[in-house]
Write a protein that holds these residues in place. Structure first.
Motif, PDB file in Angstrom:
ATOM      1  N   LEU A 128      12.954  97.082  27.219  1.00  0.00           N
ATOM      2  CA  LEU A 128      14.361  97.054  27.606  1.00  0.00           C
ATOM      3  C   LEU A 128      14.576  98.016  28.762  1.00  0.00           C
ATOM      4  O   LEU A 128      14.092  99.151  28.731  1.00  0.00           O
ATOM      5  CB  LEU A 128      15.271  97.475  26.452  1.00  0.00           C
ATOM      6  CG  LEU A 128      15.553  96.480  25.332  1.00  0.00           C
ATOM      7  CD1 LEU A 128      16.395  97.144  24.258  1.00  0.00           C
ATOM      8  CD2 LEU A 128      16.267  95.244  25.862  1.00  0.00           C
TER       9      LEU A 128
ATOM     10  N   ASN B   6      18.221  94.445  30.871  1.00  0.00           N
ATOM     11  CA  ASN B   6      17.352  93.353  31.311  1.00  0.00           C
ATOM     12  C   ASN B   6      18.035  92.353  32.242  1.00  0.00           C
ATOM     13  O   ASN B   6      17.792  91.151  32.185  1.00  0.00           O
ATOM     14  CB  ASN B   6      16.716  92.655  30.107  1.00  0.00           C
ATOM     15  CG  ASN B   6      15.680  93.533  29.416  1.00  0.00           C
ATOM     16  OD1 ASN B   6      15.333  94.597  29.924  1.00  0.00           O
ATOM     17  ND2 ASN B   6      15.198  93.104  28.263  1.00  0.00           N
TER      18      ASN B   6
ATOM     19  N   ASN C 110      19.437  89.683  26.085  1.00  0.00           N
ATOM     20  CA  ASN C 110      18.764  89.798  24.787  1.00  0.00           C
ATOM     21  C   ASN C 110      19.784  90.035  23.685  1.00  0.00           C
ATOM     22  O   ASN C 110      19.633  90.927  22.854  1.00  0.00           O
ATOM     23  CB  ASN C 110      17.711  90.909  24.817  1.00  0.00           C
ATOM     24  CG  ASN C 110      16.570  90.583  25.747  1.00  0.00           C
ATOM     25  OD1 ASN C 110      16.379  91.233  26.762  1.00  0.00           O
ATOM     26  ND2 ASN C 110      15.814  89.548  25.436  1.00  0.00           N
TER      27      ASN C 110
ATOM     28  N   ALA D  38      10.273  91.279  30.689  1.00  0.00           N
ATOM     29  CA  ALA D  38      11.094  91.761  29.582  1.00  0.00           C
ATOM     30  C   ALA D  38      11.708  90.574  28.831  1.00  0.00           C
ATOM     31  O   ALA D  38      12.061  89.572  29.437  1.00  0.00           O
ATOM     32  CB  ALA D  38      12.203  92.665  30.118  1.00  0.00           C
ATOM     33  N   PRO D  39      11.790  90.664  27.495  1.00  0.00           N
ATOM     34  CA  PRO D  39      11.533  91.846  26.661  1.00  0.00           C
ATOM     35  C   PRO D  39      10.098  91.937  26.128  1.00  0.00           C
ATOM     36  O   PRO D  39       9.836  92.760  25.259  1.00  0.00           O
ATOM     37  CB  PRO D  39      12.500  91.636  25.502  1.00  0.00           C
ATOM     38  CG  PRO D  39      12.490  90.145  25.301  1.00  0.00           C
ATOM     39  CD  PRO D  39      12.401  89.575  26.703  1.00  0.00           C
TER      40      PRO D  39
END
Length: 347
Positions: free
Chosen positions: A197, A232, A238, A51-52
Motif C-alpha cells: 500500500l 494505490n 483496494n 500494488a497491492p
C-alpha cells in the motif's frame, strides 16, 4: 656506497607501505558493505509486482547480481469514477512496481523512458548510496534508457521516486514506489498475507469527484491543498470489491509507503491493533500500536493478526482525508465470529 644502500632500502620500505595501503583500501571496500560477504554467487532477475501484490520472499542466502528493468509510462487512468488524470508512472500503475532485493546484492538497474512519453524522467531510490540515489545517472529522454549499478548496503523498506525538476510535479503525478532490501541476518518471518500500500496526494483543477479529464494544479500543490489523498493511486483502488482478502487467525503484513509529495500519513486500521510496527521501515520495532506516522518520502512495515471477521478500514487518521479526499482501503476478513472478542448485546 652506504648512501646508495640507504636510498634503496628507503624505496623498498615506501613500496611496502604503499602496497599495505592498497590492500587496506580493498579491505575497507568490503567493510563498506556492512560486513557482509561481497562475493556474487549468481544472477537473478527481480520479480516486480503491481500494488497491492508483493514479490515472493527471496529464497537465496548469498549475494546475487540482480537485474531490474523499470519502464516510465505516461498514461491516462481513472483517479475516481468518471474522473481521468494523466499519470506519470513507473511500470504503468500507481504506485510503481515493488522491488525486492537482498542486503549485499549487486543491482544492475535499467530505467527505460517509453518513446511516446512527452518529458524526460529519472529515478531516485532511497535505498541507493550514490549521487542522487541514482538520479544523477538516469536522466532519460523519451525513447532512451540508462543503466547503473549499486550495492544494496542497508536493509529496510525505502521509497523511490522521480527526481526530475520540478521534483514535486513528477511525484504528484504518481512517480513513486517502494524497494525492500531484505536483511542478510534475521529476515522477516513468514506470514499468511503480505500486501503493498502506498499513499499519495493529488492536485487537480477540478474539485474532488468533478468529472472529466483533470489537469494538475500547481498552485494547490504549492499551498499543500490536495483534492485527493489516495492509497494505490485511485479512489477505492483496494476498497469494496477490491478489498484485500484475509481470514480469521491469519497474520497480515502491510508494506506501507508515502509518496507525498506533501502530506504526512497517520496510518491506522480501524478495529485492529498493529502487533508490530517497523518504524520508518527500519530496524526499530514498536509493539501494540494504534496509529503510526509515515512521513512523505518514508515508509513503515506493520503486522497484525486478524482476530475477527468483517470489513476493516485502512485510513489516514487525518480523518477528513478519508471521507472527503478518498483515502480508504479495506481488509475483508472471513471466518467464524468469536463472541468472547466482540458481539452485540441484544436488549
Amino acid at each position: 656506497m652506504k648512501t646508495n644502500w640507504l636510498i634503496f632500502l628507503l624505496m623498498v620500505c615506501m613500496a611496502a607501505i604503499q602496497t599495505s595501503c592498497n590492500n587496506s583500501g580493498d579491505t575497507t571496500v568490503k567493510k563498506e558493505s556492512t560486513g557482509i560477504d561481497t562475493v556474487i554467487t549468481g544472477t537473478v532477475k527481480a520479480e516486480l509486482t503491481d500494488a497491492p501484490l508483493m514479490p515472493k520472499p527471496l529464497t537465496y542466502t548469498t549475494p546475487q547480481r540482480v537485474t531490474v528493468e523499470l519502464e516510465v509510462i505516461e498514461k491516462v487512468m481513472q483517479i475516481a469514477e468518471g474522473v481521468d488524470y494523466t499519470f506519470w508512472t513507473f511500470g504503468g500503475k500507481v504506485p510503481g512496481k515493488f522491488i525486492r532485493v537482498r542486503q549485499g546484492d549487486l543491482v544492475d538497474f535499467t530505467l527505460i523512458n517509453m518513446p511516446d512519453s512527452k518529458l524526460p524522467h529519472n529515478i531516485d531510490l532511497h535505498a541507493v548510496t550514490g549521487p542522487g540515489g541514482g538520479a544523477a545517472v538516469t536522466n532519460v529522454s523519451p525513447g532512451q534508457s540508462a543503466t547503473f549499478q549499486f550495492r544494496a548496503l542497508n536493509p529496510g523498506l525505502y521509497v523511490y521516486h522521480c527526481a526530475t525538476g520540478p521534483v514535486g510535479l513528477h511525484i504528484a503525478n504518481g512517480m513513486y514506489g517502494l524497494i525492500y532490501v531484505e536483511p542478510q541476518k534475521n529476515p522477516l518471518p513468514a506470514v499468511d498475507k503480505e500486501y503493498y500500500l502506498m499513499q499519495g496526494d493529488y492536485y487537480t483543477k477540478g474539485k474532488f469527484g468533478e468529472k472529466g479529464l483533470q489537469e494538475f494544479d500547481m498552485d494547490k500543490a504549492i499551498r499543500e491543498e490536495p483534492d485527493y489523498v489516495l492509497f494505490n493511486g485511485s479512489v477505492n483502488a483496494n476498497a469494496g470489491p477490491n478489498a484485500l482478502p484475509a481470514k480469521v487467525g491469519e497474520t497480515v503484513r502491510l508494506f506501507v509507503g508515502n509518496g507525498g509529495p506533501n502530506m504526512v500519513s497517520s496510518f491506522h486500521v480501524i478495529g485492529e491493533i498493529f502487533d508490530k510496527v517497523h518504524v520508518e521501515g527500519g530496524d526499530l520495532i514498536n509493539t501494540n500500536v494504534q496509529t503510526t506516522i509515515v512521513p512523505a518520502g518514508g515508509s513503515a512495515i506493520v503486522e497484525m493478526t486478524m482476530d475477527y471477521p468483517g470489513m476493516f478500514h485502512i485510513v489516514d487518521h487525518s480523518i477528513f482525508r478519508t471521507f472527503n479526499k478518498g483515502c480508504l482501503a479495506q481488509i475483508k476478513v472471513e471466518g467464524e465470529k468469536n463472541r468472547s472478542i466482540f458481539g452485540e448485546i441484544k436488549k
